[in-house]
Design a protein around this motif. Structure first.
Motif, short mmCIF file in Angstrom:
data_model
loop_
_atom_site.label_atom_id
_atom_site.label_comp_id
_atom_site.label_asym_id
_atom_site.label_seq_id
_atom_site.Cartn_x
_atom_site.Cartn_y
_atom_site.Cartn_z
N VAL A 1 0.81 -1.57 -0.19
CA VAL A 1 -0.23 0.29 -0.04
C VAL A 1 0.79 1.06 -0.08
O VAL A 1 1.42 1.67 0.91
CB VAL A 1 -1.14 0.05 1.16
N VAL A 2 0.74 1.98 -0.76
CA VAL A 2 1.43 2.91 -1.45
C VAL A 2 0.14 4.24 -0.39
O VAL A 2 -0.73 4.58 -1.54
CB VAL A 2 1.94 3.57 -2.42
N ILE A 3 0.68 5.25 0.34
CA ILE A 3 -0.32 6.57 0.44
C ILE A 3 0.74 7.74 0.34
O ILE A 3 1.44 8.16 0.86
CB ILE A 3 -0.48 6.39 1.84
N HIS A 4 -0.33 9.08 -0.35
CA HIS A 4 0.08 9.86 -0.06
C HIS A 4 -0.32 10.34 0.49
O HIS A 4 -1.17 11.01 1.17
CB HIS A 4 -0.33 10.80 -1.48
N THR A 5 1.15 10.95 1.48
CA THR A 5 0.71 11.88 2.90
C THR A 5 1.45 14.07 2.54
O THR A 5 1.30 14.11 1.52
CB THR A 5 1.05 11.24 3.72
N SER A 6 1.03 14.47 3.33
CA SER A 6 0.91 15.77 3.34
C SER A 6 0.96 15.86 5.12
O SER A 6 1.21 14.87 6.23
CB SER A 6 -0.50 16.28 3.26
N THR A 7 1.91 17.61 4.72
CA THR A 7 1.35 17.57 6.46
C THR A 7 0.95 18.04 7.38
O THR A 7 0.65 17.37 8.83
CB THR A 7 2.82 19.15 6.70
N PRO A 8 -0.50 18.28 6.74
CA PRO A 8 -1.31 18.17 7.26
C PRO A 8 -2.20 17.38 8.09
O PRO A 8 -2.94 17.22 8.66
CB PRO A 8 -2.72 19.40 7.16
#
Length: 476
Positions: free
Chosen positions: A74-81
């Motif tokens: 599983v590849v999750i795109h994450t961000s700071t918020p």
């Protein structure tokens, strides 16, 4: 053999565009969802993959948890918020399938992979910078120790940082993203207030030569070298989109600044004109009349333009590389040619005062974009603005960029201008810009053009007024 791979924009706040396409990862004043292009690109490389964009499709964890048993990766795109919530989702997926390999991609892990790994104990690896072919290598089950561009946790739990992957220069080597949209997404779920609905967006290149201190992607993932696909390669994807999405009303090119390369955008425009496509793009407010006319004559409808501030010194402070007078002439030229502008502005940039806020509001009225977006200065880690805020003690004490409900907060505060004053300026800006007789009249006239536009603007109006009413509560 390729691992059974899921690309995921994880469930999050209601109505929150988490960052797989959004430049400001927050809930907006009206419902807005960008396509998760940064996830769709590696998904197009990995055979048999699946892409789930949970926020845009209103999916909860219960709606997606069955995928844990059906996947190897599983590849999750994450961000700071959204990082903390994404870590939580990764942990829950691992609980369901301890053998699942989970990786994070996105600007926040590219900036500080060591921090990301330390704060995401159930994540096996993060892919730094451009990650398309990096993820393909992972999906091929190549040993993590042999893959460039990743930081990973070895069998002893020690984090190893492999050497960087080379910057991708041959952009035509990337497959089209639009077939992934067709396979896995519902296009009607993607709304942008200033674009016709339904729309499709994708990139024709990566990187931006401008040096704006606040801008996330060029400083973290894309770089300042504008690397482009050939015009022929872009046109072939446009032809695919026209066949695959006959209901599409508008095509948006999401390059940071498509007009950075004027000969190329003129060539692209002429080819688009042959196809009869209605299209829009990001642009800097310095495009000459002659180029604008070529674009308009070949299907251009709207430009998304970052004006940011009406104060010249603030523009110098953020290294915008734009003169106010040039931007004013650009607005006049667009108006003369019938090109609509969606203008974006930012409150709270370095040098902001009560007076410059009013100066920017007056400037917005003068250039008079068709629609506007007013954001709060967001010091994302990895940007020069973040470094400035650390060095000058501008942070207001919070360690996040959004409130508990997903709305933006004013994270910067100055000796002469407090964060709450910056926050309140956004609502004031919107009211002074939109609640003018001329602007109200223009909106009503637009609504009268069709029942569909009438219904859409009424829905957006309700969302906008709710935004104004609720933002103080959410920030508390």
């Amino acid at each position: 053999m390729v691992m059974r791979t899921l690309f995921l924009q994880a469930p999050s706040f209601d109505g929150y565009d988490g960052g797989a396409g959004s430049r400001y990862q927050a809930k907006r004043e009206i419902k807005s969802f960008w396509y998760p292009t940064w996830l769709a690109q590696p998904a197009a490389l990995v055979e048999g993959s699946k892409l789930i964009d949970a926020p845009a499709h209103d999916l909860s964890f219960d709606d997606i948890k069955h995928e844990a048993a059906q996947r190897d990766l599983v590849v999750i795109h994450t961000s700071t918020p959204g990082f903390k919530q994404d870590v939580r989702v990764a942990g829950m997926l691992k609980e369901l399938n301890p053998n699942l390999k989970v990786g994070f991609i996105g600007a926040t892990v590219a900036v500080d992979a060591a921090w990301a790994m330390a704060n995401a104990p159930t994540v096996d690896f993060v892919a730094r910078n451009e990650f398309d072919f990096t993820i393909l290598d992972v999906a091929k089950d190549i040993p993590l120790a042999d893959i460039k561009g990743i930081s990973f946790r070895n069998s002893e739990g020690v984090v190893i940082h492999n050497e960087d992957r080379e910057v991708l220069m041959d952009m035509d080597s990337l497959p089209f993203v639009s077939p992934i949209y067709k396979r896995d997404l519902v296009m009607e779920n993607y709304f942008i207030g200033y674009l016709k609905h339904p729309y499709v967006s994708f990139y024709t290149g990566r990187g931006c030569k401008s040096r704006c201190t606040f801008c996330l992607w060029p400083q973290t993932v894309g770089g300042h070298n504008y690397r482009t696909r050939s015009v022929g390669h872009v046109i072939e994807e446009v032809k695919y989109v026209l066949k695959a999405f006959p209901q599409m009303q508008e095509l948006f090119f999401d390059d940071d600044t498509l007009t950075d390369n004027r000969p190329r955008v003129e060539e692209l425009a002429r080819e688009l004109g042959k196809l009869g496509v209605t299209w829009s793009c990001n642009a800097k407010a310095n495009v000459p009349y002659e180029t604008l006319k070529i674009m308009r004559d070949n299907g251009l409808r709207l430009l998304l333009v970052g004006y940011e501030s009406g104060n010249q010194q603030i523009l110098h402070n953020i290294k915008k590389g734009l003169l106010i007078e040039t931007a004013k002439q650009f607005a006049k030229d667009c108006r003369a040619l019938g090109i609509k502008i969606h203008g974006t502005f930012i409150m709270g940039l370095p040098g902001e005062t009560k007076d410059t806020i009013q100066e920017t509001i007056a400037y917005a009225k003068e250039v008079n974009p068709h629609t506007i977006q007013v954001s709060l200065a967001a010091p994302y880690p990895g940007t020069f603005l973040y470094k400035q805020a650390i060095e000058n003690g501008w942070f207001d004490g919070t360690d996040h960029l959004v409130a508990d409900g997903g709305g933006q907060i004013a994270q910067l505060t100055y000796p002469h201008l407090a964060s709450d004053e910056i926050f309140e300026a956004v609502a004031e800006f919107y009211k002074k810009f939109y609640f003018r007789p001329s602007k109200v009249g223009a909106i009503v006239a637009e609504m009268a053009t069709s029942p569909t536009m009438m219904k859409r603007r009424l829905r957006e109006g309700v969302e906008f007024f709710d935004f104004l009413k609720n933002r103080n509560t959410e920030a508390a």
